[in-house]
Design a protein around this motif. Structure first.
Motif, PDB file in Angstrom:
ATOM      1  N   THR A   1      63.262  33.103  11.358  1.00 26.28           N
ATOM      2  CA  THR A   1      63.588  32.299  12.548  1.00 26.28           C
ATOM      3  C   THR A   1      62.305  31.772  13.192  1.00 26.28           C
ATOM      4  O   THR A   1      62.215  31.640  14.414  1.00 26.28           O
TER       5      THR A   1
ATOM      6  N   ILE B   1      71.054  27.935   9.338  1.00 25.44           N
ATOM      7  CA  ILE B   1      71.477  28.710  10.514  1.00 25.44           C
ATOM      8  C   ILE B   1      72.268  29.951  10.092  1.00 25.44           C
ATOM      9  O   ILE B   1      72.040  31.044  10.611  1.00 25.44           O
ATOM     10  N   VAL B   2      73.174  29.794   9.144  1.00 26.31           N
ATOM     11  CA  VAL B   2      73.942  30.946   8.638  1.00 26.31           C
ATOM     12  C   VAL B   2      72.989  31.954   7.995  1.00 26.31           C
ATOM     13  O   VAL B   2      73.137  33.169   8.182  1.00 26.31           O
TER      14      VAL B   2
ATOM     15  N   LEU C   1      62.929  26.432  13.185  1.00 22.61           N
ATOM     16  CA  LEU C   1      63.963  26.046  14.144  1.00 22.61           C
ATOM     17  C   LEU C   1      63.792  24.596  14.586  1.00 22.61           C
ATOM     18  O   LEU C   1      64.776  23.860  14.712  1.00 22.61           O
TER      19      LEU C   1
ATOM     20  N   ASP D   1      67.226  35.528   7.283  1.00 20.54           N
ATOM     21  CA  ASP D   1      66.211  34.520   6.996  1.00 20.54           C
ATOM     22  C   ASP D   1      65.300  34.336   8.209  1.00 20.54           C
ATOM     23  O   ASP D   1      65.670  34.653   9.339  1.00 20.54           O
TER      24      ASP D   1
ATOM     25  N   MET E   1      69.925  32.523   8.777  1.00 16.33           N
ATOM     26  CA  MET E   1      69.216  33.238   9.835  1.00 16.33           C
ATOM     27  C   MET E   1      70.135  34.228  10.540  1.00 16.33           C
ATOM     28  O   MET E   1      69.738  35.357  10.833  1.00 16.33           O
ATOM     29  N   ALA E   2      71.374  33.808  10.801  1.00 17.26           N
ATOM     30  CA  ALA E   2      72.302  34.645  11.565  1.00 17.26           C
ATOM     31  C   ALA E   2      72.830  35.823  10.762  1.00 17.26           C
ATOM     32  O   ALA E   2      73.017  36.914  11.314  1.00 17.26           O
ATOM     33  N   LEU E   3      73.080  35.611   9.470  1.00 11.97           N
ATOM     34  CA  LEU E   3      73.770  36.643   8.691  1.00 11.97           C
ATOM     35  C   LEU E   3      72.940  37.277   7.584  1.00 11.97           C
ATOM     36  O   LEU E   3      73.263  38.382   7.140  1.00 11.97           O
TER      37      LEU E   3
END
Length: 106
Positions: free
Chosen positions: A82, A72-73, A87, A80, A75-77
């Motif tokens: 999605t 998740i990190v 998911l 990566d 993808m968010a930062l």
């Protein structure tokens, strides 16, 4: 208390992976030092939680939090992927972690 320690250990496992990525193969000092600190802290808290939690449950939860949280990190930062199937797989990991907590007698 053991579950709280395990949750913090899992969060530190996410930080460990994030800082390891940032250390660029331990060629950058600050992220490299943070990698070592968060990694050792995570394992230490896991070991404390193992005083009362079953080893299989605790280890599965710890790695599940680390794996799903790191994804998740990422993808968010870090940009990566999605992709929907990715998911879904992360959701399955989190469902397993929650399920282990729910069915645990502790």
């Amino acid at each position: 208390m053991a579950w709280a320690l395990l949750g913090i250990a899992g969060i530190l496992e996410i930080a460990f992976a994030f800082y390891m990525k940032g250390s660029e193969g331990f060629t950058r000092l600050v992220p490299g030092v943070l990698t070592v600190i968060t990694g050792l802290s995570s394992v230490f808290l896991l070991s404390l939680s193992l005083r009362t939690l079953p080893v299989g449950t605790a280890y599965a939860v710890w790695t599940g939090i680390g794996a799903a949280g790191t994804a998740i990190v990422g993808m968010a930062l870090l940009g990566d992927s999605t992709a929907p199937m990715r998911l879904l797989c992360i959701g399955v990991i989190l469902a397993g972690v929650i399920g282990l907590k729910v069915v645990s007698g502790n």
